[in-house]
Enzyme design. Structure first.
Site, PDB file in Angstrom:
ATOM      1  CG  HIS A   1      30.429  43.477  65.985  1.00  0.00           C
ATOM      2  ND1 HIS A   1      30.116  44.582  66.612  1.00  0.00           N
ATOM      3  CD2 HIS A   1      31.171  42.459  66.558  1.00  0.00           C
ATOM      4  CE1 HIS A   1      30.624  44.407  67.778  1.00  0.00           C
ATOM      5  NE2 HIS A   1      31.473  43.294  67.779  1.00  0.00           N
ATOM      6  CG  ASP A   2      28.008  42.476  57.809  1.00  0.00           C
ATOM      7  OD1 ASP A   2      26.639  42.565  58.007  1.00  0.00           O
ATOM      8  OD2 ASP A   2      28.229  42.043  56.795  1.00  0.00           O
TER       9      ASP A   2
ATOM     10  CB  VAL B   1      24.429  39.958  63.315  1.00  0.00           C
ATOM     11  CG1 VAL B   1      22.873  40.362  63.306  1.00  0.00           C
ATOM     12  CG2 VAL B   1      25.138  40.121  64.630  1.00  0.00           C
TER      13      VAL B   1
ATOM     14  N   GLY C   1      24.877  36.348  58.865  1.00  0.00           N
ATOM     15  CA  GLY C   1      26.004  36.243  57.789  1.00  0.00           C
ATOM     16  C   GLY C   1      26.634  37.559  57.299  1.00  0.00           C
TER      17      GLY C   1
ATOM     18  CG  ASP D   1      23.763  40.340  55.647  1.00  0.00           C
ATOM     19  OD1 ASP D   1      24.449  40.740  56.369  1.00  0.00           O
ATOM     20  OD2 ASP D   1      22.290  39.903  55.472  1.00  0.00           O
TER      21      ASP D   1
ATOM     22  N   PRO E   1      29.453  37.870  70.512  1.00  0.00           N
ATOM     23  CG  PRO E   1      31.342  36.786  69.845  1.00  0.00           C
ATOM     24  CD  PRO E   1      30.246  37.538  69.389  1.00  0.00           C
TER      25      PRO E   1
ATOM     26  CG  HIS F   1      40.068  41.973  71.017  1.00  0.00           C
ATOM     27  ND1 HIS F   1      39.649  41.276  72.214  1.00  0.00           N
ATOM     28  CD2 HIS F   1      39.107  42.207  70.133  1.00  0.00           C
ATOM     29  CE1 HIS F   1      38.313  41.011  72.054  1.00  0.00           C
ATOM     30  NE2 HIS F   1      38.149  41.696  70.931  1.00  0.00           N
ATOM     31  CB  THR F   2      46.896  42.634  68.028  1.00  0.00           C
ATOM     32  OG1 THR F   2      47.787  43.428  67.849  1.00  0.00           O
ATOM     33  CG2 THR F   2      46.226  42.620  66.519  1.00  0.00           C
TER      34      THR F   2
ATOM     35  CG  ASP G   1      52.085  43.577  67.432  1.00  0.00           C
ATOM     36  OD1 ASP G   1      51.015  43.287  68.333  1.00  0.00           O
ATOM     37  OD2 ASP G   1      52.841  44.317  67.959  1.00  0.00           O
TER      38      ASP G   1
END
Ligand SMILES: *[C@@H]1O[C@H](CO)[C@@H](O)[C@H](O)[C@H]1NC(C)=O
Ligand SMILES: *[C@@H]1O[C@H](CO)[C@@H](O)[C@H](O)[C@H]1NC(C)=O
Length: 339
Positions: free
Chosen positions: A76-77, A80, A82, A84, A169, A199-200, A259
């Site tokens: 998420h960083d 948005v 880049g 940073d 997303p 998401h694993t 996994d």
């Protein structure tokens, strides 16, 4: 005599130039596209990786939300403004206050503590953006994933706006929109399928799932793309009208282990988010899921190996290096806010 000393000088010059060339070639091997590189703090803060890892382990062993949280926070960083550390800035309407980040607030302290330790060891040297990049890698390793070398040298951003998180997303995005959002950041469809594989170890709030379980597309019926045997299991985790903040694992049956089973779940119509289930339904992404399962037309790719490669690529999104940005003293504040 004069000629000979001139020759000596020329030879010296050639040698010096040659050593510069070797040095820069050697660095190129480790260079990210934007100028980050492995070993950036080798001389200025040799213990950086050790300190970050120790901090992550300390928090993650008592709290299963820390490893997925750090991974999600880095993602998420980067998406948005880049990579940073803009997601770490505190304030009334910063990125961290936006709904997609509301479950990450408690993760901030892990980076904050690592930063405090690093300031003691090597004051003013290591960026919060780099700490987050290392912590995300450590989280993957801690949950059983394969390690990779993290190119470093990011600088911290000065701007953080909640409204900028709109390009993250979302769980309702169609595959076309998902592909476009990744392409806007220089990531292709294979990178998309690989990175969503994070998401694993992830979780989501029931608020992002309930509409699929009880009233999909205003039909008063569940989403027909959910496996019939899986539906009651999901409904038990997210009761109708229940707490939308309740967290549910995205990789059912294997949420604490990094996994391949997330992709197995997609194949078995056990994807929890609609955007995840679509990865299996749409040909553009389906073929990459199959490649990770070893049943594709192209040779099998090892998810654990590809994930590190895709993370290095994602970790170079719009990074600030050189004289851009700053090295924050505190991860939650820009330096000018401290005066
Ligand atoms: C939702 O319903 C509309 C018609 O009411 C239909 O055209 C559309 O394809 C449906 N969407 C999905 C994802 O099923
Ligand atoms: C993750 O899996 C463990 C068992 O392996 C389970 O105890 C835990 O509740 C699961 N977490 C979530 C959020 O479902």
């Amino acid at each position: 005599m004069e000629v000979s000393s001139l020759t000596k000088m020329l030879i010296m010059l050639v040698l010096v130039l040659a050593s510069f060339t070797t040095l820069s070639l050697g660095q190129d091997n480790w260079c990210g596209k934007q100028g980050t590189r492995v070993g950036f703090y080798k001389a200025t803060c040799p213990k950086v990786e050790h300190i970050v890892r120790k901090t992550v382990i300390g928090y993650a062993k008592n709290d299963p939300t820390v490893a997925p949280g750090l991974l999600n926070m880095f993602f998420h960083d980067c998406f948005v403004n880049g990579c940073d550390a803009s997601i770490l800035l505190d304030g009334p309407s910063t990125e961290l206050t936006a709904p997609p980040n509301s479950h990450l607030r408690h993760i901030y302290k892990v980076i904050g503590i690592a930063k405090l330790m690093l300031e003691r060891s090597c004051r003013g040297v290591v960026s919060c953006a780099d700490i987050l990049a290392l912590a995300a890698r450590d989280s993957v390793v801690l949950t059983g994933g394969r390690s990779w070398k993290v190119p470093l040298g990011r600088r911290d951003g000065l701007v953080s706006r909640a409204s900028d998180t709109a390009n993250l997303p979302s769980f309702t995005d169609s595959i076309t929109v998902q592909i476009k959002k990744f392409a806007d950041k220089g990531l292709n469809t294979q990178d998309l399928v690989t990175l969503v594989g994070g998401h694993t170890i992830g979780t989501t709030g029931c608020a992002s799932v309930n509409y699929r379980l009880y009233n999909f597309n205003n039909t008063n019926q569940p989403d027909p793309d959910i496996n019939q045997a899986f539906l009651p299991q999901l409904r038990a985790l997210c009761p109708n009208g229940g707490d939308g903040l309740r967290r549910v694992a995205l990789d059912t049956g294997s949420n604490d282990s990094f996994d391949n089973s997330y992709y197995e779940n997609l194949k078995n119509e056990r994807g929890v988010l609609e955007s995840d289930a679509m990865l299996w339904k749409d040909q553009r992404t389906h073929k990459f899921v199959k490649v990770f399962l070893g049943t594709g037309e192209k040779p099998r790719l090892r998810f654990n190996k590809e994930f590190g490669r895709a993370m290095v690529k994602m970790g170079n999104i719009e990074v600030k290096t050189g004289s851009h940005g700053e090295i924050r003293k505190l991860c939650g504040r820009t330096n000018s806010e401290l005066h």
